[in-house]
Enzyme design. Structure first.
Site, PDB file in Angstrom:
ATOM      1  CB  SER A  26      -0.885   0.026   1.253  1.00  0.00           C
ATOM      2  OG  SER A  26      -1.796  -1.036   1.221  1.00  0.00           O
ATOM      3  N   GLY A  98      -5.915  -4.010  -7.731  1.00  0.00           N
ATOM      4  CA  GLY A  98      -7.095  -3.208  -7.401  1.00  0.00           C
ATOM      5  C   GLY A  98      -6.702  -1.848  -6.844  1.00  0.00           C
ATOM      6  CD  GLN A 172      -8.260  -1.229  -3.019  1.00  0.00           C
ATOM      7  OE1 GLN A 172      -9.300  -1.508  -3.618  1.00  0.00           O
ATOM      8  NE2 GLN A 172      -7.190  -1.998  -3.052  1.00  0.00           N
ATOM      9  CG  ASP A 319      -5.237  -7.081   2.143  1.00  0.00           C
ATOM     10  OD1 ASP A 319      -6.359  -7.191   1.615  1.00  0.00           O
ATOM     11  OD2 ASP A 319      -4.495  -6.100   1.960  1.00  0.00           O
ATOM     12  NE  ARG A 392      -2.911  -9.722   0.443  1.00  0.00           N
ATOM     13  CZ  ARG A 392      -1.720  -9.114   0.517  1.00  0.00           C
ATOM     14  NH1 ARG A 392      -0.684  -9.752   1.016  1.00  0.00           N
ATOM     15  NH2 ARG A 392      -1.565  -7.886   0.082  1.00  0.00           N
TER      16      ARG A 392
HETATM   17  C1  S3P Z   1      -5.591  -1.396   0.119  1.00  0.00           C
HETATM   18  C2  S3P Z   1      -6.779  -1.457   0.747  1.00  0.00           C
HETATM   19  C3  S3P Z   1      -7.522  -2.713   0.973  1.00  0.00           C
HETATM   20  C4  S3P Z   1      -6.657  -3.950   0.766  1.00  0.00           C
HETATM   21  C5  S3P Z   1      -5.794  -3.827  -0.435  1.00  0.00           C
HETATM   22  C6  S3P Z   1      -4.891  -2.611  -0.358  1.00  0.00           C
HETATM   23  C7  S3P Z   1      -4.942  -0.086  -0.065  1.00  0.00           C
HETATM   24  O1  S3P Z   1      -8.606  -2.765   0.083  1.00  0.00           O
HETATM   25  O2  S3P Z   1      -7.459  -5.097   0.655  1.00  0.00           O
HETATM   26  O3  S3P Z   1      -4.973  -4.984  -0.574  1.00  0.00           O
HETATM   27  O4  S3P Z   1      -3.735  -0.044  -0.368  1.00  0.00           O
HETATM   28  O5  S3P Z   1      -5.641   0.926   0.097  1.00  0.00           O
HETATM   29  P1  S3P Z   1     -10.026  -2.117   0.498  1.00  0.00           P
HETATM   30  O6  S3P Z   1      -9.690  -0.766   0.921  1.00  0.00           O
HETATM   31  O7  S3P Z   1     -10.884  -2.100  -0.714  1.00  0.00           O
HETATM   32  O8  S3P Z   1     -10.539  -3.014   1.571  1.00  0.00           O
END
Ligand code: S3P
Length: 452
Positions: A26, A98, A172, A319, A392
């Site tokens: 992140s 994502g 996110q 995660d 994972r």
């Molecule tokens: C992340 C937020 C999480 C996490 C992803 C990384 C980020 O997703 O699952 O691996 O870097 O902001 P969500 O915010 O959609 O839960």
């Protein structure tokens, strides 16, 4: 080719060592995004050289940003300033990531040029309305195909700040709205009902951008400011450390020290959940690096007991559930997870894929709408499980070999490279016995197994 990468994990009983897992995914993504938009040269140390973060890095290169590295985790980003990006000549390919697609939906909404973002088959099927809805309210011109990528953004829109309540607990989405807010007229306010990771807010401040927290769960910023280059020290990723925390808790004979791990309180649900199960986890050498808390984490074998996982911990361990399910399978008694429907829309449907694999390995695991019920305590049989391309899940089933009666073969493991490219070699160093399918080892550095 990718789908041909399979792991074979032979039974192992011991897990020991003093290791540093790769950089936080992140934080690595955000360092590229903010470094690219800053005035001046940003230096990043400990950058995660994984496919997901490289997708972000390559997207900014495609938009005219000069970036040196990564070399040994060092990246130098020659920032172009908040309005300095250029139109890419091709679609931006976010691969499996994502985070890249969702955060960049916010950033791209504020540009003067058009962008299209695509990804692999997993990413192309993940929900994107959660980010396109708020940026549309802000005035962006964005389209998807029935809520999934390609995400097409027509540039030149005038964005207005919004006061947005997150309908899902998602960092996110929060980050997407805040990043669009940099380009919006007036104030952007995001309210979350449960805390999610706050790396965007922390890093914006490191880059000299004011972000306010008028009350707990609320953050806000004014559009129209500028970012100044910064030095970013990326700690080791607690989400990668989690596999070894679980492995060390379930192995008969284990003592692992995980160095310089990020322990931001919005990420430490894994520690709380494992401790509730009885794990022996010590946090040493705590310090603050940049704006993030960091520590060494020592984990030793301990008898685990099944628990009802508190729902408020779910976003703080979002995660880590594939690994937690492995711990639950070894814990005496029942573990119940609820309130985790988000797991169904991660890189795979993690509730279904984990339950299927656990059943193959002889575990009584019953998926529910928003979680799972696992009867633990008997360890694992041998068997072949499918990770469904989910990094994972692949790494979690490797940890199961510490309590398995025979070999565990895990199919479709190429995406381990998205977050933990040296996983197999670090696993080998600490006592696990993982071989990689011989046909497709260009990214992975271990031996092969016959007939693979
Ligand atoms: C992340 C937020 C999480 C996490 C992803 C990384 C980020 O997703 O699952 O691996 O870097 O902001 P969500 O915010 O959609 O839960």
């Amino acid at each position: 080719m990718n789908s041909a990468v399979n792991f074979m994990a032979q039974p192992a009983r011991q897990l020991t060592g003093d290791i540093r897992v790769p950089g936080d995914k992140s934080i690595s993504h955000r360092s590229i995004m903010l470094g690219a938009l800053a005035d001046g040269t940003t230096r990043v140390h400990g950058f995660l050289h994984g496919d997901d973060c490289l997708a972000t890095l390559n997207a900014f290169r495609a938009m005219g940003v000069n970036i040196d590295g990564p070399v040994n985790g060092e990246v130098i980003i020659h920032g172009v300033g908040i309005d300095g990006l250029k139109a890419p000549h091709h679609d931006l390919d976010m691969g499996n990531s994502g985070t890249s697609m969702r955060l960049m939906t916010g950033l791209m909404a504020g540009q003067s040029f058009d962008t299209t973002m695509v990804g692999d088959s997993s990413l192309m099927s993940r929900p994107m309305r959660r980010v396109t809805d708020p940026v549309t309210i802000m005035g962006a011109d964005v389209s998807t195909i029935a809520g999934t990528a390609p995400v097409r953004i027509t540039g030149g829109a005038r964005l207005r700040g919004i006061d947005y309540k997150l309908p899902v607990a998602s960092a996110q989405v929060k980050s997407c709205v805040l990043l669009a807010g940099l380009y919006a007229e007036g104030q952007t306010i995001v309210t979350e009902l449960v805390p999610t990771r706050d790396h965007t807010e922390r890093m914006l401040r490191c880059f000299g951008y004011e972000v306010h927290n008028p009350q707990p769960g609320v953050c806000s910023l004014m559009g129209g400011g500028r970012l100044s280059a910064a030095e970013v020290d990326v700690p080791a990723d607690i989400s990668s450390a989690a596999f070894f925390m679980v492995g060390s808790s379930i192995a008969e004979n284990a003592d692992i020290n995980l160095r310089h791990v990020g322990i931001n309180p919005t990420r430490t649900g894994i520690i709380d959940i494992l401790r509730l199960m009885g794990a022996d986890i010590r946090i040493n050498n705590q310090c603050i690096v940049g704006d993030e808390p960091v520590a060494d984490i020592r984990v030793r074998s301990a008898p685990l007991t099944g628990i009802r996982i508190p729902e408020e911990l779910v976003p703080l361990a979002i995660d880590e559930f594939p690994a937690i399910f492995i711990a639950a399978s070894c814990a005496e008694g029942e573990t119940v997870l609820t309130g985790a429907e988000e797991l169904r829309v991660k890189e795979s449907d993690r509730i279904r894929v984990m339950a299927d694999g656990l059943k193959v390995l002889g575990v009584d695991a019953v998926p529910t709408r928003s979680g799972i019920v696992i009867q633990g305590g008997n360890g694992f049989t041998e068997g072949t499980v499918d990770s469904c391309g989910d990094h994972r899940i692949a790494m979690s089933f490797v940890m199961a070999s510490l309590r398995a009666a025979g070999d565990i073969i895990i199919n479709d493991c190429a995406n381990v490279d998205t977050s933990f490219p040296n996983f197999v070699s670090l696993a080998g160093q600490t006592g696990l016995a993982v071989d990689v399918d011989s046909q497709s080892r260009q990214h992975l550095s271990m031996g092969s197994y016959p007939g693979g």
